[in-house]
Enzyme design. Structure first.
Site, PDB file in Angstrom:
ATOM      1  N   ASP A 149       0.829  -1.207   0.000  1.00  0.00           N
ATOM      2  CA  ASP A 149       0.000   0.000   0.000  1.00  0.00           C
ATOM      3  C   ASP A 149       0.864   1.258   0.000  1.00  0.00           C
ATOM      4  O   ASP A 149       0.555   2.240  -0.684  1.00  0.00           O
ATOM      5  CB  ASP A 149      -0.920   0.006   1.222  1.00  0.00           C
ATOM      6  CG  ASP A 149      -2.043  -1.005   1.116  1.00  0.00           C
ATOM      7  OD1 ASP A 149      -2.257  -1.540   0.011  1.00  0.00           O
ATOM      8  OD2 ASP A 149      -2.695  -1.277   2.144  1.00  0.00           O
ATOM      9  N   GLU A 175      -3.437  -2.072  -9.120  1.00  0.00           N
ATOM     10  CA  GLU A 175      -2.174  -1.347  -9.257  1.00  0.00           C
ATOM     11  C   GLU A 175      -2.075  -0.623 -10.602  1.00  0.00           C
ATOM     12  O   GLU A 175      -0.980  -0.313 -11.069  1.00  0.00           O
ATOM     13  CB  GLU A 175      -0.988  -2.298  -9.092  1.00  0.00           C
ATOM     14  CG  GLU A 175      -0.856  -3.371 -10.161  1.00  0.00           C
ATOM     15  CD  GLU A 175      -1.601  -4.648  -9.807  1.00  0.00           C
ATOM     16  OE1 GLU A 175      -1.255  -5.695 -10.372  1.00  0.00           O
ATOM     17  OE2 GLU A 175      -2.515  -4.611  -8.963  1.00  0.00           O
TER      18      GLU A 175
END
Length: 287
Positions: A149, A175
């Site tokens: 993260d 992503e």
């Protein structure tokens, strides 16, 4: 809010104001309540100007037969300003990705539709760069999802550096991110995408975790302004995103950590990757 004895103006057929007719207390109260209900509904939708106008109408009805109408209290003005700010903040938060604070898919879709709608008046083209982190699953598997993260957050910060005034970054999903670059010619758009890729590659990732390395692959689709190709119809946002996705596939299949774009009908890689051999063909051409 209690009605006193409001009056309403009667209009003639030409739309000119005629004599005022008295309205009963019950009728006046009903009009006031109607205005207040409409104002509450408009305020719930964030339509503050229209809500204020209805509140003002209700206010005028209540004090219609008084010579000196009171001013709107300063406290009420401050409350309206506060509600406006809170609505603006809530609207902004609804368009942001909670993890990376980049714009979300909802904002991306709305903004792209607006840009395409104004393509006819644009003086330069629109570039869309679809970006994917290379081998990100390995980052999560090796270093954990919490660090993953943090990587996503830092990548967004790097992508947003040096963006043009109207450019923005949005999270496309997982992503994957999108840089939207309106009002640019093709060459500057490629340069911006390549600079973003290079910033990610050169970042001191080992400061987050020893051995960590992060790169991105980018597919850049460019749509010229209407004046550059008047015979060519406007491309829908979905189609341009598909073209960017196709070029992203090329960047991945050509060794990753590269920007793929199309120039004069040929797929090319930007920067240092331009010297690579065997550039893969796009999955979807659509040009």
């Amino acid at each position: 809010m209690t009605a006193l004895r409001p009056e309403v103006a009667e209009s003639d057929r030409d739309g000119r104001r005629g004599a005022t007719l008295p309205v009963s207390d019950s009728e006046g109260t009903g009009l006031v309540q109607l205005h207040e209900s409409i104002a509450a509904l408009l305020a719930s939708r964030g339509q503050w100007r229209q809500a204020y106008q209805h509140l003002r109408s209700a206010f005028d009805l209540v004090y219609a037969d008084q010579d000196d109408q009171p001013q709107v209290p300063e406290q009420l003005r401050r409350e309206v300003d506060r509600l406006r700010r809170e609505h603006a903040e809530a609207r902004e938060q609804s368009l942001r990705d909670s993890l990376t604070d980049s714009y979300n898919r909802r904002y991306l879709d709305e903004r792209l539709l607006d840009l395409v709608a104004h393509r006819g008046t644009a003086t330069a083209g629109l570039a869309i760069a679809l970006i994917d982190l290379d081998w990100f699953k390995q980052v999560n598997d090796t270093f954990g999802h919490l660090l993953g993260d943090r990587v996503l957050q830092r990548v967004v910060e790097l992508l947003q550096e040096e963006l043009p005034e109207d450019g923005f970054c949005a999270r496309y999903g997982g992503e994957e991110f999108v840089l939207v670059l309106p009002g640019l010619d093709a060459s500057p758009a490629v340069e911006i995408a390549e600079s973003a890729r290079l910033r990610v590659e050169r970042h001191a990732w080992a400061s987050l975790a020893p051995g960590l390395r992060v790169t991105v692959s980018i597919g850049l689709a460019y749509e010229p302004a209407a004046g550059e190709s008047p015979a060519r119809p406007a491309v829908a946002p979905e189609q341009q995103l598909l073209r960017a996705d196709s070029l992203l596939y090329t960047a991945k299949q050509s060794g990753r950590n590269a920007v793929a774009y199309r120039e004069n009908g040929r797929v090319r890689l930007a920067g240092a990757a331009s010297g690579r051999r065997g550039i893969a063909e796009s999955r979807v051409v659509g040009y």
